[in-house]
Scaffold this motif. Structure first.
Motif, PDB file in Angstrom:
ATOM      1  N   ASP A 110     -24.199   6.730 -28.907  1.00 47.48           N
ATOM      2  CA  ASP A 110     -24.117   8.091 -29.447  1.00 47.48           C
ATOM      3  C   ASP A 110     -22.913   8.789 -28.832  1.00 47.48           C
ATOM      4  O   ASP A 110     -22.676   8.719 -27.635  1.00 47.48           O
ATOM      5  CB  ASP A 110     -25.394   8.866 -29.117  1.00 47.48           C
ATOM      6  CG  ASP A 110     -26.609   8.291 -29.837  1.00 47.48           C
ATOM      7  OD1 ASP A 110     -26.424   7.717 -30.926  1.00 47.48           O
ATOM      8  OD2 ASP A 110     -27.723   8.415 -29.289  1.00 47.48           O
ATOM      9  N   ILE A 111     -22.141   9.464 -29.669  1.00 52.92           N
ATOM     10  CA  ILE A 111     -20.903  10.099 -29.213  1.00 52.92           C
ATOM     11  C   ILE A 111     -21.019  11.602 -29.362  1.00 52.92           C
ATOM     12  O   ILE A 111     -21.399  12.108 -30.427  1.00 52.92           O
ATOM     13  CB  ILE A 111     -19.690   9.586 -30.025  1.00 52.92           C
ATOM     14  CG1 ILE A 111     -19.601   8.054 -29.919  1.00 52.92           C
ATOM     15  CG2 ILE A 111     -18.403  10.234 -29.547  1.00 52.92           C
ATOM     16  CD1 ILE A 111     -18.570   7.441 -30.838  1.00 52.92           C
ATOM     17  N   GLU A 112     -20.706  12.316 -28.298  1.00 52.58           N
ATOM     18  CA  GLU A 112     -20.693  13.774 -28.353  1.00 52.58           C
ATOM     19  C   GLU A 112     -19.309  14.260 -28.755  1.00 52.58           C
ATOM     20  O   GLU A 112     -18.297  13.672 -28.396  1.00 52.58           O
ATOM     21  CB  GLU A 112     -21.082  14.358 -26.996  1.00 52.58           C
ATOM     22  CG  GLU A 112     -22.512  14.028 -26.571  1.00 52.58           C
ATOM     23  CD  GLU A 112     -22.875  14.670 -25.245  1.00 52.58           C
ATOM     24  OE1 GLU A 112     -22.016  15.388 -24.695  1.00 52.58           O
ATOM     25  OE2 GLU A 112     -23.996  14.446 -24.767  1.00 52.58           O
ATOM     26  N   GLY A 113     -19.267  15.356 -29.493  1.00 49.82           N
ATOM     27  CA  GLY A 113     -17.980  15.922 -29.891  1.00 49.82           C
ATOM     28  C   GLY A 113     -17.408  15.229 -31.114  1.00 49.82           C
ATOM     29  O   GLY A 113     -18.101  14.534 -31.867  1.00 49.82           O
ATOM     30  N   ALA A 114     -16.104  15.434 -31.318  1.00 50.30           N
ATOM     31  CA  ALA A 114     -15.432  14.868 -32.488  1.00 50.30           C
ATOM     32  C   ALA A 114     -15.447  13.341 -32.428  1.00 50.30           C
ATOM     33  O   ALA A 114     -15.283  12.752 -31.363  1.00 50.30           O
ATOM     34  CB  ALA A 114     -13.997  15.383 -32.562  1.00 50.30           C
ATOM     35  N   ILE A 115     -15.655  12.736 -33.585  1.00 48.27           N
ATOM     36  CA  ILE A 115     -15.712  11.277 -33.668  1.00 48.27           C
ATOM     37  C   ILE A 115     -14.504  10.756 -34.426  1.00 48.27           C
ATOM     38  O   ILE A 115     -14.247  11.157 -35.564  1.00 48.27           O
ATOM     39  CB  ILE A 115     -17.015  10.821 -34.346  1.00 48.27           C
ATOM     40  CG1 ILE A 115     -18.216  11.210 -33.476  1.00 48.27           C
ATOM     41  CG2 ILE A 115     -16.996   9.307 -34.583  1.00 48.27           C
ATOM     42  CD1 ILE A 115     -19.549  10.871 -34.087  1.00 48.27           C
ATOM     43  N   ARG A 116     -13.779   9.860 -33.780  1.00 47.18           N
ATOM     44  CA  ARG A 116     -12.591   9.259 -34.393  1.00 47.18           C
ATOM     45  C   ARG A 116     -13.007   7.957 -35.065  1.00 47.18           C
ATOM     46  O   ARG A 116     -13.647   7.109 -34.464  1.00 47.18           O
ATOM     47  CB  ARG A 116     -11.537   8.995 -33.326  1.00 47.18           C
ATOM     48  CG  ARG A 116     -10.226   8.404 -33.837  1.00 47.18           C
ATOM     49  CD  ARG A 116      -9.237   8.386 -32.674  1.00 47.18           C
ATOM     50  NE  ARG A 116      -7.950   7.813 -33.037  1.00 47.18           N
ATOM     51  CZ  ARG A 116      -7.605   6.555 -32.828  1.00 47.18           C
ATOM     52  NH1 ARG A 116      -8.484   5.710 -32.302  1.00 47.18           N
ATOM     53  NH2 ARG A 116      -6.410   6.115 -33.154  1.00 47.18           N
ATOM     54  N   TYR A 157      -8.833   8.506 -38.266  1.00 40.48           N
ATOM     55  CA  TYR A 157      -8.972   9.916 -38.594  1.00 40.48           C
ATOM     56  C   TYR A 157     -10.255  10.487 -37.990  1.00 40.48           C
ATOM     57  O   TYR A 157     -11.143   9.749 -37.559  1.00 40.48           O
ATOM     58  CB  TYR A 157      -8.972  10.126 -40.104  1.00 40.48           C
ATOM     59  CG  TYR A 157     -10.048   9.345 -40.850  1.00 40.48           C
ATOM     60  CD1 TYR A 157     -11.222   9.967 -41.276  1.00 40.48           C
ATOM     61  CD2 TYR A 157      -9.892   7.995 -41.132  1.00 40.48           C
ATOM     62  CE1 TYR A 157     -12.198   9.262 -41.953  1.00 40.48           C
ATOM     63  CE2 TYR A 157     -10.861   7.274 -41.812  1.00 40.48           C
ATOM     64  CZ  TYR A 157     -12.018   7.916 -42.224  1.00 40.48           C
ATOM     65  OH  TYR A 157     -12.981   7.194 -42.884  1.00 40.48           O
ATOM     66  N   TYR A 158     -10.317  11.816 -37.952  1.00 37.59           N
ATOM     67  CA  TYR A 158     -11.503  12.529 -37.491  1.00 37.59           C
ATOM     68  C   TYR A 158     -12.168  13.190 -38.687  1.00 37.59           C
ATOM     69  O   TYR A 158     -11.730  14.249 -39.136  1.00 37.59           O
ATOM     70  CB  TYR A 158     -11.128  13.604 -36.468  1.00 37.59           C
ATOM     71  CG  TYR A 158     -10.699  13.079 -35.119  1.00 37.59           C
ATOM     72  CD1 TYR A 158     -11.623  12.922 -34.092  1.00 37.59           C
ATOM     73  CD2 TYR A 158      -9.365  12.769 -34.858  1.00 37.59           C
ATOM     74  CE1 TYR A 158     -11.237  12.453 -32.837  1.00 37.59           C
ATOM     75  CE2 TYR A 158      -8.969  12.298 -33.611  1.00 37.59           C
ATOM     76  CZ  TYR A 158      -9.908  12.139 -32.610  1.00 37.59           C
ATOM     77  OH  TYR A 158      -9.524  11.680 -31.385  1.00 37.59           O
ATOM     78  N   PRO A 159     -13.215  12.604 -39.255  1.00 38.91           N
ATOM     79  CA  PRO A 159     -13.867  13.197 -40.425  1.00 38.91           C
ATOM     80  C   PRO A 159     -14.619  14.479 -40.049  1.00 38.91           C
ATOM     81  O   PRO A 159     -15.097  14.617 -38.918  1.00 38.91           O
ATOM     82  CB  PRO A 159     -14.863  12.117 -40.875  1.00 38.91           C
ATOM     83  CG  PRO A 159     -14.469  10.879 -40.134  1.00 38.91           C
ATOM     84  CD  PRO A 159     -13.836  11.337 -38.878  1.00 38.91           C
ATOM     85  N   PRO A 160     -14.750  15.414 -40.976  1.00 38.21           N
ATOM     86  CA  PRO A 160     -15.576  16.600 -40.730  1.00 38.21           C
ATOM     87  C   PRO A 160     -17.031  16.193 -40.486  1.00 38.21           C
ATOM     88  O   PRO A 160     -17.475  15.144 -40.936  1.00 38.21           O
ATOM     89  CB  PRO A 160     -15.439  17.398 -42.039  1.00 38.21           C
ATOM     90  CG  PRO A 160     -14.200  16.881 -42.690  1.00 38.21           C
ATOM     91  CD  PRO A 160     -14.090  15.443 -42.288  1.00 38.21           C
ATOM     92  N   LYS A 161     -17.770  17.021 -39.763  1.00 36.72           N
ATOM     93  CA  LYS A 161     -19.155  16.699 -39.417  1.00 36.72           C
ATOM     94  C   LYS A 161     -20.016  16.437 -40.645  1.00 36.72           C
ATOM     95  O   LYS A 161     -20.857  15.535 -40.644  1.00 36.72           O
ATOM     96  CB  LYS A 161     -19.761  17.823 -38.582  1.00 36.72           C
ATOM     97  CG  LYS A 161     -19.206  17.897 -37.171  1.00 36.72           C
ATOM     98  CD  LYS A 161     -19.936  18.960 -36.354  1.00 36.72           C
ATOM     99  CE  LYS A 161     -19.410  18.997 -34.921  1.00 36.72           C
ATOM    100  NZ  LYS A 161     -20.115  20.022 -34.094  1.00 36.72           N
ATOM    101  N   GLU A 162     -19.818  17.223 -41.699  1.00 41.35           N
ATOM    102  CA  GLU A 162     -20.620  17.043 -42.910  1.00 41.35           C
ATOM    103  C   GLU A 162     -20.353  15.688 -43.546  1.00 41.35           C
ATOM    104  O   GLU A 162     -21.256  15.037 -44.058  1.00 41.35           O
ATOM    105  CB  GLU A 162     -20.326  18.176 -43.903  1.00 41.35           C
ATOM    106  CG  GLU A 162     -20.832  19.532 -43.460  1.00 41.35           C
ATOM    107  CD  GLU A 162     -22.331  19.512 -43.202  1.00 41.35           C
ATOM    108  OE1 GLU A 162     -23.077  18.954 -44.034  1.00 41.35           O
ATOM    109  OE2 GLU A 162     -22.765  20.043 -42.164  1.00 41.35           O
ATOM    110  N   LYS A 193     -22.094  12.770 -41.656  1.00 36.02           N
ATOM    111  CA  LYS A 193     -23.528  12.621 -41.869  1.00 36.02           C
ATOM    112  C   LYS A 193     -23.851  11.617 -42.963  1.00 36.02           C
ATOM    113  O   LYS A 193     -24.868  10.925 -42.901  1.00 36.02           O
ATOM    114  CB  LYS A 193     -24.144  13.983 -42.209  1.00 36.02           C
ATOM    115  CG  LYS A 193     -24.158  14.960 -41.043  1.00 36.02           C
ATOM    116  CD  LYS A 193     -24.771  16.286 -41.448  1.00 36.02           C
ATOM    117  CE  LYS A 193     -24.765  17.277 -40.292  1.00 36.02           C
ATOM    118  NZ  LYS A 193     -25.342  18.590 -40.693  1.00 36.02           N
ATOM    119  N   SER A 194     -22.997  11.528 -43.959  1.00 40.46           N
ATOM    120  CA  SER A 194     -23.252  10.623 -45.082  1.00 40.46           C
ATOM    121  C   SER A 194     -22.426   9.338 -44.992  1.00 40.46           C
ATOM    122  O   SER A 194     -22.478   8.495 -45.882  1.00 40.46           O
ATOM    123  CB  SER A 194     -22.947  11.330 -46.403  1.00 40.46           C
ATOM    124  OG  SER A 194     -21.576  11.747 -46.432  1.00 40.46           O
TER     125      SER A 194
END
Length: 382
Positions: free
Chosen positions: A175-181, A158-163, A166-167
């Motif tokens: 380091d990955i730019e953009g959406a993280i799967r 899944y692609y979790p929301p950015k917020e 963070k946790s």
């Protein structure tokens, strides 16, 4: 950007898409689609293969979010095309990549090691860990990894929301730019990954660590999973069966059989060496002093024995003592010696005359002649 259908369903095998461009290139034809099931070479994993409207897809690459399909025939821009992936290859990659996640997750949980390298080729899978592992630690990881398979744990992508990211704790090599799967294996591992995976760990079948060695301050493991592990087992089983039949021992006694064979060979080599030494001394004792060259052929003499004959013969002749071993078919290894003729100076002429190669010192040279016994005897006779 190309829509990644494999993100939504790693088990889908066929799809329809629109051709956005088709250009001839060194690899055949470079085709861009609006969406695709073909996973490109990315993240250390080899790409999917298959067909696009019957044309073979030989390579798939990604750049700046655009996926390039390399085919052996063209398609028309704007056309609707059907694609089909080679699911046997896809599932093989899914088994191995999920197996790699399981092992790295366990190594991180127990020893705190990071995964700093990964390669999933068409023949093998390797992973690099940030710290070294002993054989006992590797055996422990392998057992725990297979226990995770037998539990048939759920795997979620899944692609979790950015917020939420963070946790969230998750493994990532860079380091990955953009959406993280995220690929999450229940109670085992959470890792950022772009590749297709199986739905449950039971589908991996089995994990076998087949090799390990130190690498850049850490350790590199080579693994096989699922059908790859089965093929490897079958190959090694057949090899073991052949060896057990040749040695006339049970399969579980092959190592002992080979050990005994090596011991017997060692004894035979020692006996042959002793007989070769005795034969060499017999040659030396039987020599009479002469001003002519001496030429001896004997396939039973090893290099040490040949050298013994030459050292003894140098004191019996004012010419050259030549000791040779071999046949007309295989050629002859030679050692030549003389106390009166500069062999180093004459080595080139001797080798040229007898199609040979070799060299050495002023008193002794050695090498090989690729000619007949008759020509060698004639040369040293004259």
């Amino acid at each position: 950007m190309t829509e990644k259908l494999y993100d939504k369903n790693s088990y889908a095998t066929e799809f329809e898409a629109e051709v956005l461009s088709c250009e001839e290139c060194d690899k055949g034809y470079e085709i861009i689609l609006d969406k695709t099931l073909f996973f490109p070479e990315e993240g250390g994993q080899c790409c999917d293969k298959g067909t696009l409207e019957g044309s073979k897809v030989t390579d798939v690459q990604i750049k700046d979010g655009v996926i390039y399909h390399y085919c052996d025939s063209p398609t028309e821009k704007g056309a609707k095309v059907k694609g089909k992936i080679d699911f046997k290859l896809r599932f093989r990659n899914m088994q191995n990549h999920t197996g790699e996640h399981i092992i790295c997750g366990i190594a991180h949980k127990i020893y705190g090691y990071e995964n700093v390298g990964f390669h999933l080729g068409e023949d093998y899978v390797t992973m690099d860990l940030s710290g070294p592992l002993t054989k006992e630690q590797i055996d422990e990881i392998e057992i725990l990894a297979n226990e995770a398979i037998y539990k048939n744990l759920k795997i979620k992508t899944y692609y979790p929301p950015k917020e939420e990211l963070k946790s969230m704790f998750y493994r990532s090599k860079a380091d990955i730019e953009g959406a993280i799967r995220i690929v999450e294996i229940e109670d085992c591992d959470v890792c950022a990954c772009c590749a297709p995976h199986v739905a449950r760990t039971g589908e991996v079948g089995i994990i076998k660590i087949i090799d390990s060695y130190p690498h850049r301050g850490g350790g590199r493991l080579t693994i096989l999973c699922g059908f790859d592990a089965l093929c490897d087992y079958n190959h090694k089983f057949n090899q073991t069966l052949s060896i057990s039949n040749m040695l006339s021992v049970k399969q579980n006694e092959v190592a002992d059989g080979v050990k005994k064979l090596l011991e017997d060979m060692g004894k035979l080599k020692h006996e042959i060496s002793e007989k070769s030494k005795a034969m060499a001394q017999m040659y030396v004792d039987a020599m009479e002093e002469t001003e002519k060259n001496i030429c001896i052929f004997d396939k039973g003499l090893d290099r040490d024995a040949m050298r013994t004959v030459v050292n003894g013969g140098m004191k019996k002749t004012k010419g050259i003592i030549a000791v040779l071993s071999g046949t007309d078919e295989t050629g002859y290894s030679y050692i030549l010696g003389s106390e009166n003729i500069d062999l180093k100076e004459n080595a080139k002429n001797i080798n040229t005359a007898l199609s040979g190669r070799g060299g050495g010192s002023k008193t002794m040279i050695q090498g090989n002649f690729d000619t007949t016994r008759e020509k060698i005897e004639e040369f040293f006779k004259n």
